[in-house]
Design an enzyme around this catalytic site. Structure first.
Site, PDB file in Angstrom:
ATOM      1  N   LYS A   1      17.325 -14.886  -5.422  1.00 50.49           N
ATOM      2  CA  LYS A   1      17.210 -13.928  -6.540  1.00 50.49           C
ATOM      3  C   LYS A   1      16.558 -14.616  -7.733  1.00 50.49           C
ATOM      4  O   LYS A   1      15.667 -14.073  -8.363  1.00 50.49           O
ATOM      5  CB  LYS A   1      18.585 -13.399  -6.981  1.00 50.49           C
ATOM      6  CG  LYS A   1      19.245 -12.345  -6.149  1.00 50.49           C
ATOM      7  CD  LYS A   1      18.588 -11.006  -6.105  1.00 50.49           C
ATOM      8  CE  LYS A   1      17.533 -10.931  -5.053  1.00 50.49           C
ATOM      9  NZ  LYS A   1      17.843 -10.514  -3.763  1.00 50.49           N
TER      10      LYS A   1
ATOM     11  N   HIS B   1      23.968 -35.767   1.754  1.00 52.38           N
ATOM     12  CA  HIS B   1      22.971 -36.125   2.778  1.00 52.38           C
ATOM     13  C   HIS B   1      21.547 -35.995   2.231  1.00 52.38           C
ATOM     14  O   HIS B   1      20.593 -35.918   2.995  1.00 52.38           O
ATOM     15  CB  HIS B   1      23.166 -35.265   4.022  1.00 52.38           C
ATOM     16  CG  HIS B   1      24.528 -35.433   4.617  1.00 52.38           C
ATOM     17  ND1 HIS B   1      24.899 -36.572   5.301  1.00 52.38           N
ATOM     18  CD2 HIS B   1      25.631 -34.654   4.557  1.00 52.38           C
ATOM     19  CE1 HIS B   1      26.166 -36.467   5.664  1.00 52.38           C
ATOM     20  NE2 HIS B   1      26.634 -35.310   5.225  1.00 52.38           N
TER      21      HIS B   1
ATOM     22  N   LYS C   1       7.785  -4.587  -2.288  1.00 56.48           N
ATOM     23  CA  LYS C   1       9.106  -4.124  -1.872  1.00 56.48           C
ATOM     24  C   LYS C   1       9.176  -3.944  -0.363  1.00 56.48           C
ATOM     25  O   LYS C   1      10.189  -4.209   0.259  1.00 56.48           O
ATOM     26  CB  LYS C   1       9.417  -2.801  -2.580  1.00 56.48           C
ATOM     27  CG  LYS C   1      10.790  -2.247  -2.285  1.00 56.48           C
ATOM     28  CD  LYS C   1      11.871  -3.086  -2.928  1.00 56.48           C
ATOM     29  CE  LYS C   1      13.267  -2.605  -2.627  1.00 56.48           C
ATOM     30  NZ  LYS C   1      14.258  -3.667  -2.896  1.00 56.48           N
TER      31      LYS C   1
ATOM     32  N   GLU D   1      12.693 -15.590  -7.125  1.00 62.11           N
ATOM     33  CA  GLU D   1      11.698 -14.522  -6.959  1.00 62.11           C
ATOM     34  C   GLU D   1      11.433 -13.743  -8.246  1.00 62.11           C
ATOM     35  O   GLU D   1      10.330 -13.263  -8.454  1.00 62.11           O
ATOM     36  CB  GLU D   1      12.074 -13.570  -5.820  1.00 62.11           C
ATOM     37  CG  GLU D   1      13.272 -12.713  -6.097  1.00 62.11           C
ATOM     38  CD  GLU D   1      13.556 -11.727  -4.982  1.00 62.11           C
ATOM     39  OE1 GLU D   1      12.611 -11.214  -4.374  1.00 62.11           O
ATOM     40  OE2 GLU D   1      14.744 -11.466  -4.727  1.00 62.11           O
TER      41      GLU D   1
ATOM     42  N   ASN E   1      -2.904   2.923   4.778  1.00 60.47           N
ATOM     43  CA  ASN E   1      -1.894   1.870   4.673  1.00 60.47           C
ATOM     44  C   ASN E   1      -1.784   1.234   6.051  1.00 60.47           C
ATOM     45  O   ASN E   1      -1.593   1.933   7.035  1.00 60.47           O
ATOM     46  CB  ASN E   1      -0.554   2.509   4.256  1.00 60.47           C
ATOM     47  CG  ASN E   1       0.603   1.525   4.278  1.00 60.47           C
ATOM     48  OD1 ASN E   1       0.393   0.319   4.358  1.00 60.47           O
ATOM     49  ND2 ASN E   1       1.808   2.049   4.197  1.00 60.47           N
ATOM     50  N   GLY E   2      -1.941  -0.097   6.130  1.00 60.67           N
ATOM     51  CA  GLY E   2      -1.862  -0.775   7.422  1.00 60.67           C
ATOM     52  C   GLY E   2      -3.068  -1.670   7.607  1.00 60.67           C
ATOM     53  O   GLY E   2      -3.755  -2.026   6.647  1.00 60.67           O
TER      54      GLY E   2
ATOM     55  N   CYS F   1       0.819  -1.211   0.000  1.00 57.95           N
ATOM     56  CA  CYS F   1       0.000   0.000   0.000  1.00 57.95           C
ATOM     57  C   CYS F   1       0.858   1.269   0.000  1.00 57.95           C
ATOM     58  O   CYS F   1       1.754   1.425   0.823  1.00 57.95           O
ATOM     59  CB  CYS F   1      -0.930   0.074   1.191  1.00 57.95           C
ATOM     60  SG  CYS F   1      -2.190  -1.172   1.205  1.00 57.95           S
TER      61      CYS F   1
ATOM     62  N   GLU G   1      21.363 -16.626  -1.289  1.00 61.42           N
ATOM     63  CA  GLU G   1      20.928 -15.367  -1.898  1.00 61.42           C
ATOM     64  C   GLU G   1      20.780 -15.526  -3.418  1.00 61.42           C
ATOM     65  O   GLU G   1      19.829 -15.034  -4.018  1.00 61.42           O
ATOM     66  CB  GLU G   1      21.931 -14.251  -1.531  1.00 61.42           C
ATOM     67  CG  GLU G   1      21.722 -12.919  -2.196  1.00 61.42           C
ATOM     68  CD  GLU G   1      20.354 -12.270  -1.921  1.00 61.42           C
ATOM     69  OE1 GLU G   1      19.575 -12.774  -1.097  1.00 61.42           O
ATOM     70  OE2 GLU G   1      20.068 -11.263  -2.591  1.00 61.42           O
TER      71      GLU G   1
ATOM     72  N   ARG H   1       6.274  -0.714  -4.405  1.00 55.42           N
ATOM     73  CA  ARG H   1       5.902  -1.316  -3.130  1.00 55.42           C
ATOM     74  C   ARG H   1       4.991  -2.530  -3.315  1.00 55.42           C
ATOM     75  O   ARG H   1       4.818  -3.318  -2.393  1.00 55.42           O
ATOM     76  CB  ARG H   1       5.197  -0.281  -2.235  1.00 55.42           C
ATOM     77  CG  ARG H   1       6.092   0.871  -1.853  1.00 55.42           C
ATOM     78  CD  ARG H   1       5.286   2.005  -1.272  1.00 55.42           C
ATOM     79  NE  ARG H   1       4.781   1.729   0.056  1.00 55.42           N
ATOM     80  CZ  ARG H   1       5.448   1.938   1.176  1.00 55.42           C
ATOM     81  NH1 ARG H   1       6.665   2.443   1.116  1.00 55.42           N
ATOM     82  NH2 ARG H   1       4.911   1.667   2.346  1.00 55.42           N
TER      83      ARG H   1
ATOM     84  N   TRP I   1      -2.595  -2.939  -1.653  1.00 54.59           N
ATOM     85  CA  TRP I   1      -2.176  -4.347  -1.591  1.00 54.59           C
ATOM     86  C   TRP I   1      -3.214  -5.005  -0.687  1.00 54.59           C
ATOM     87  O   TRP I   1      -3.268  -4.732   0.505  1.00 54.59           O
ATOM     88  CB  TRP I   1      -0.777  -4.417  -0.982  1.00 54.59           C
ATOM     89  CG  TRP I   1      -0.288  -5.779  -0.657  1.00 54.59           C
ATOM     90  CD1 TRP I   1      -0.590  -6.521   0.449  1.00 54.59           C
ATOM     91  CD2 TRP I   1       0.608  -6.583  -1.422  1.00 54.59           C
ATOM     92  NE1 TRP I   1       0.053  -7.711   0.410  1.00 54.59           N
ATOM     93  CE2 TRP I   1       0.795  -7.794  -0.719  1.00 54.59           C
ATOM     94  CE3 TRP I   1       1.265  -6.397  -2.634  1.00 54.59           C
ATOM     95  CZ2 TRP I   1       1.618  -8.806  -1.185  1.00 54.59           C
ATOM     96  CZ3 TRP I   1       2.086  -7.410  -3.085  1.00 54.59           C
ATOM     97  CH2 TRP I   1       2.260  -8.602  -2.370  1.00 54.59           C
TER      98      TRP I   1
HETATM   99  C1  F6R Z   1      14.470 -10.295  -1.902  1.00 52.82           C
HETATM  100  C2  F6R Z   1      14.029  -9.232  -1.041  1.00 52.82           C
HETATM  101  C3  F6R Z   1      13.319  -9.599   0.208  1.00 52.82           C
HETATM  102  C4  F6R Z   1      13.675  -8.608   1.331  1.00 52.82           C
HETATM  103  C5  F6R Z   1      12.829  -8.901   2.574  1.00 52.82           C
HETATM  104  C6  F6R Z   1      13.209  -8.003   3.719  1.00 52.82           C
HETATM  105  O1  F6R Z   1      15.162  -9.794  -3.013  1.00 52.82           O
HETATM  106  O2  F6R Z   1      14.202  -8.078  -1.328  1.00 52.82           O
HETATM  107  O3  F6R Z   1      13.596 -10.910   0.595  1.00 52.82           O
HETATM  108  O4  F6R Z   1      15.037  -8.728   1.612  1.00 52.82           O
HETATM  109  O5  F6R Z   1      11.472  -8.730   2.276  1.00 52.82           O
HETATM  110  O6  F6R Z   1      13.031  -6.667   3.378  1.00 52.82           O
HETATM  111  P1  F6R Z   1      13.792  -5.523   4.152  1.00 52.82           P
HETATM  112  O7  F6R Z   1      15.236  -5.680   3.878  1.00 52.82           O
HETATM  113  O8  F6R Z   1      13.223  -4.261   3.589  1.00 52.82           O
HETATM  114  O9  F6R Z   1      13.478  -5.700   5.607  1.00 52.82           O
END
Ligand code: F6R
Length: 608
Positions: free
Chosen positions: A485, A504, A603, A488, A100-101, A2, A481, A27, A74
């Site tokens: 990447k 294992h 985001k 996602e 938002n919330g 949101c 990581e 976002r 959202w």
């Molecule tokens: C993956 C990604 C998410 C964030 C997670 C935490 O690329 O961006 O896994 O790392 O949602 O977000 P923050 O860092 O904003 O707390």
């Protein structure tokens, strides 16, 4: 999740609101809308789906006026639809609210309001706010909002307008982010700085239980009891161009390419006169840090991976027992702690609900909390005892890239600082380690120059359905990581493993259809890693390795290689993450994915 915007001034209000909403698009959202007061009437335009649909609606049914509010939604309560999109209005269509919330007690409030003959048009929690303000309105919107807010439980940032007081926007914050942008004869509000930066660099960050009343010629701030307060104005050090794609096809690619600059900036900010400077918000005294005998790092997703790398650094270099926990687990697990335990929260956005809850849990146990954050003045930064900012600049792509490498860099800086306080490294060694950092931006640049090699590998493997990522030691979290990447943004299944665990279980998965991406750069576990790759090769597996430049042995056990410059092992995750980011990016882009806004993701994850 949101996004809220608001504008009052002489510019074309719907254009300003729309441009703010485009900036908040990152976002994540499933519907959007705006409300304006146009010729004394409240007019609402909203639509399910992408912002383009709202834009088209506004072309068909334009609105004018000099103030308005807007929203990207959202869905939490009520499915994504035109009806449930914000703004939500009261019974008479005179008051509009964006939110938002989450309103936790909305169900009870709604039942009571229905008994009092209010008519609901949506299934959102937000609509109760519009009806509560309607009940409390006696000619003063500020007073009505203050009274309505008293009845709300949960977290919220709201903006409210009324056609009966068409010269103001009233905004209130409790738990969800809200900033005010101060202009000349115009004022703005938004969930995040990018939405106002094209109009002003002067912002005020609202704290919980604070209200702002925006008029064209000024903004007044109030407490929840209606007392007038003065707020500090902050200058945002961003340029409007920071928000553009800068000629790249996606923000994610631009942000990957910004990493040398981000690391350079961090080096110049964190190292002064051959000493580590953790910034003016750090707030921890050397004495209290020297006493720390245990660290718990808590974070989510990519930030958790940065924290996991931190565990290797802090234990090896500063010799402090370090646990790393996923925030959604940490907040409910009642860990054993003592008075000398330090909790570190890592977050790009500074708004992640679980990480924030983890901080509150820690504080309830009287622990001190350090956060490592990108977004200036975010909730996590403000609720922590001290903050190290990672100076990555705005990160718009949903998949975190430059924030990850900047997080690891700053965790390393903290580690060295702590190590000196604990006398686990000598001054000479510290100086050596600081000077090693100088080569880091160039090392990343060298990898970026090999982007076409990585793209070629992506072309070859883009249709595979599964990937296995392997790493060992400090590069095990880097492998996690890399897998995150890829999955996602490409929607291809990928899983990360410590290479020593292969036999294992996961070795059973290996065949020619399961590419194995391995981090096989020179390190203390290099020989072990090569053995693991032999295991994969002898089972018919296909290996794509990240290897140290010129390393023929690693090439011999790999089918495809991406060479990276030789850097000290504790800096290697920063370098090794880059080719994995590019590999994920190219596979996703070649498959036509919405790289910057992958499906189902946001985001800033401000709900649990
Ligand atoms: C993956 C990604 C998410 C964030 C997670 C935490 O690329 O961006 O896994 O790392 O949602 O977000 P923050 O860092 O904003 O707390």
């Amino acid at each position: 999740m949101c996004g809220i915007v608001g504008y009052i001034g002489d510019k074309d209000v719907s254009s300003v609101l729309m441009s703010g909403l485009w900036k908040l698009e990152y976002r994540g959202y499933d519907s959007s809308g705006i409300a304006v007061i146009d010729d004394g009437d409240l007019k609402v335009r909203k639509s399910f789906g992408k912002l383009m649909q709202l834009q088209e609606l506004l072309q068909r049914e334009p609105v004018g006026g000099s103030l308005g509010i807007g929203h990207t939604r959202w869905a939490t309560h009520g499915e994504p639809s035109d009806q449930n999109a914000h703004p939500q209005t009261d019974c008479n269509g005179k008051i509009a609210v964006v939110h938002n919330g989450i309103i936790e007690n909305y169900y009870t409030l709604k039942e009571e309001l229905i008994k009092r003959r209010h008519i609901f048009k949506s299934t959102t929690d937000t609509e109760v706010i519009a009806h509560l303000v309607e009940e409390e309105f006696r000619g003063d919107l500020k007073e009505a909002v203050l009274k309505a807010v008293e009845k709300l439980k949960g977290s919220f940032a709201i903006a409210v307008i009324s056609e009966d007081q068409p010269d103001r926007i009233v905004a209130y914050r409790k738990g969800s982010p809200l900033i005010i942008g101060l202009g000349r004869n115009e004022n703005l509000l938004a969930s995040d700085i990018p939405a106002v930066i094209g109009h002003t660099k002067e912002v005020v960050i609202l704290e919980d239980d604070e209200m702002a009343v925006l008029k064209k010629d000024g903004v007044e701030f109030y407490t929840k009891d209606g007392e007038r307060i003065e707020k500090q104005v902050q200058e945002v050090p961003w340029k409007p161009d920071d928000m553009d794609k800068g000629g790249f096809p996606h923000y994610m690619l631009k942000e990957i390419y910004e990493q040398p600059e981000v690391i350079r900036r961090n080096i110049s900010l964190r190292i002064r006169n051959k000493k580590i400077d953790l910034g003016e918000n750090f707030n921890f005294t050397p004495d209290e840090l020297a006493r720390v005998n245990r660290i718990i790092i808590q974070a989510c997703g990519t930030s958790w991976h940065a924290g996991y790398i931190g565990k290797y650094l802090l234990e090896d270099i500063a010799r402090v027992h370090t646990e790393v926990d996923i925030s959604s687990e940490f907040r409910y697990r009642n860990p054993v702690v003592n008075g000398e335990t330090l909790v570190i929260a890592i977050s790009q956005s500074g708004e992640t609900a679980d990480t924030l809850a983890g901080i509150r849990e820690a504080k309830a146990k009287f622990l001190r909390v350090l956060s490592i954050v990108n977004v200036l003045g975010s909730t996590i930064a403000r609720e922590s005892d001290g903050v190290i900012y990672i100076n990555a600049g705005p990160e718009i792509g949903v998949a975190s890239t430059k924030a990850f490498t900047a997080q690891v860099f700053n965790v390393y800086m903290f580690t060295l600082y702590l190590a000196r306080l604990k006398w686990t490294i000598q001054k000479e060694e510290m100086l050596k380690r600081l000077s090693e950092l100088e080569g880091l931006p160039d090392a990343i640049e060298r990898i970026l120059k090999r982007d076409d090699v990585i793209r070629g590998i992506a072309e070859r493997f883009k249709d595979k359905k599964h990937f296995l990522f392997l790493g060992r030691g400090i590069n095990y979290p880097t492998a996690l990581e890399g897998a995150l990447k890829l999955k996602e943004i490409s929607y291809i299944h990928a899983t990360g493993y410590p290479a020593g665990e292969l036999k294992h279980g996961p070795l059973a998965l290996v065949d020619e259809n399961m590419p194995v991406v391995a981090i096989a750069t020179r390190s203390s576990v290099y020989e072990k890693m090569l053995n693991n790759l032999e295991e994969v090769k002898s089972r018919g597996g296909v290996v794509i390795s990240v290897v140290t430049e010129g390393d023929e042995r690693a090439k011999a056990v790999s089918d495809y290689t991406i060479e990276v410059p030789d850097v000290p092992e504790y800096l290697s995750p920063i370098v090794n993450a880059v080719p994995l980011q590019l590999l994920a990016y190219h596979i996703a882009a070649l498959n036509g994915r919405d790289v910057d806004k992958p499906r189902n993701l946001a985001k800033s994850v401000t709900v649990e």
